[in-house]
Design an enzyme around this catalytic site. Sequence first.
Site, PDB file in Angstrom:
ATOM      1  CG  HIS A 101       3.297  -0.899  -8.975  1.00 51.34           C
ATOM      2  ND1 HIS A 101       3.125   0.135  -9.871  1.00 51.34           N
ATOM      3  CD2 HIS A 101       2.653  -0.531  -7.839  1.00 51.34           C
ATOM      4  CE1 HIS A 101       2.419   1.095  -9.285  1.00 51.34           C
ATOM      5  NE2 HIS A 101       2.114   0.717  -8.060  1.00 51.34           N
ATOM      6  CD  GLU A 147       3.949   3.581 -10.463  1.00 51.62           C
ATOM      7  OE1 GLU A 147       4.854   3.298  -9.656  1.00 51.62           O
ATOM      8  OE2 GLU A 147       2.923   4.213 -10.135  1.00 51.62           O
ATOM      9  CG  ASN A 151       4.971   1.079  -4.014  1.00 47.73           C
ATOM     10  OD1 ASN A 151       6.196   1.227  -3.904  1.00 47.73           O
ATOM     11  ND2 ASN A 151       4.382   0.823  -5.178  1.00 47.73           N
ATOM     12  N   GLY A 158      -2.058   7.648  -8.485  1.00 45.17           N
ATOM     13  CA  GLY A 158      -1.397   8.951  -8.505  1.00 45.17           C
ATOM     14  C   GLY A 158      -2.211  10.029  -9.204  1.00 45.17           C
ATOM     15  CB  SER A 209      -6.150   8.143  -5.447  1.00 49.83           C
ATOM     16  OG  SER A 209      -5.344   8.518  -6.555  1.00 49.83           O
ATOM     17  CD  GLU A 245      -1.443  -0.620  -6.672  1.00 44.06           C
ATOM     18  OE1 GLU A 245      -1.424   0.042  -5.634  1.00 44.06           O
ATOM     19  OE2 GLU A 245      -0.480  -0.669  -7.453  1.00 44.06           O
ATOM     20  CE  LYS A 266       3.433   4.175  -6.493  1.00 40.39           C
ATOM     21  NZ  LYS A 266       2.382   4.669  -7.385  1.00 40.39           N
TER      22      LYS A 266
HETATM   23  P1  13P Z   1      -1.196   6.347  -5.097  1.00 36.83           P
HETATM   24  O1  13P Z   1      -1.716   6.001  -3.731  1.00 36.83           O
HETATM   25  O2  13P Z   1      -0.182   7.449  -5.098  1.00 36.83           O
HETATM   26  O3  13P Z   1      -2.311   6.544  -6.087  1.00 36.83           O
HETATM   27  O4  13P Z   1      -0.385   5.047  -5.617  1.00 36.83           O
HETATM   28  C1  13P Z   1      -0.966   3.807  -5.518  1.00 36.83           C
HETATM   29  C2  13P Z   1       0.060   2.792  -5.849  1.00 36.83           C
HETATM   30  O5  13P Z   1       0.520   2.704  -6.972  1.00 36.83           O
HETATM   31  C3  13P Z   1       0.544   1.923  -4.762  1.00 36.83           C
HETATM   32  O6  13P Z   1       1.325   0.884  -5.259  1.00 36.83           O
END
Ligand code: 13P
Length: 249
Positions: A94, A96, A9, A172, A212, A166, A11
Amino acid sequence: MRKNIVAGNWKMNNDLSQTESLISDLKSQVQTSNAEVMIAPTFVNLWHAFEALRQDSIEVVAQNMHFADNGAYTGEVSAEMLKSLGIKTVILGHSERRAYFNETDESLAKKVDQALQHGMRVIFCFGEELQDRKAGNQETVVKSQLVNALCHLDADAYKNIVLAYEPVWAIGTGETATPEQAQDMHAFIRSLFKERYNNDVADNLSILYGGSVKPNNAKEIFGKPDVDGGLIGGASLKAEDFFAIVNAF
Ligand code: 13P
């Protein structure tokens, strides 16, 4: 048999030239793998990425879409628009999107329905926040996210659903759920679908872990029996790291 999947992803990262360069790095590293491999670039570069990977085994997927067919929804993208590019899979829910764009279980249920009605596959994301985990409420939160957004579907619909657990506190942050925490939650999710539907739905559901995942922890996480792959953020932005994770299977 459920599939192993590793999806990157991206983003809101990578402009056009960075997209070209990362795709060229990915193409140079593609090998046969035990997992389906996907990348989700930003909307504006989807067509470019799709064209560039047309002959390759990496699937290009979308990060989001709207629940309406079309109309006065400035800035939004429909299922038909995605399909017209050749995109067959969309990430929905997601954390976010939930946190910054007010997506709710109710609006996500509508998005899931819209995607499935258009014959698309959905990667459905969910997961608890840190305060939920600290209070020991992670299973209650995850269950309500899944039941509210997905459990109106009939069993057949799950052929086109992939789940992505997640935990928000691991996204992140560099803090990963331990392989045991991931396994416990994935086993809980599978038992939920067994109870709500049947063994067939539960056993064939791919459940990815995200938060992560890095080259140095992927093997241990993917080695757990109920973890069927990963949704990768930061580490998907470097071809070498991404393929180290893909090759952890
Ligand atoms: P990270 O791997 O940067 O923690 O992000 C995970 C994520 O949100 C994938 O959709």
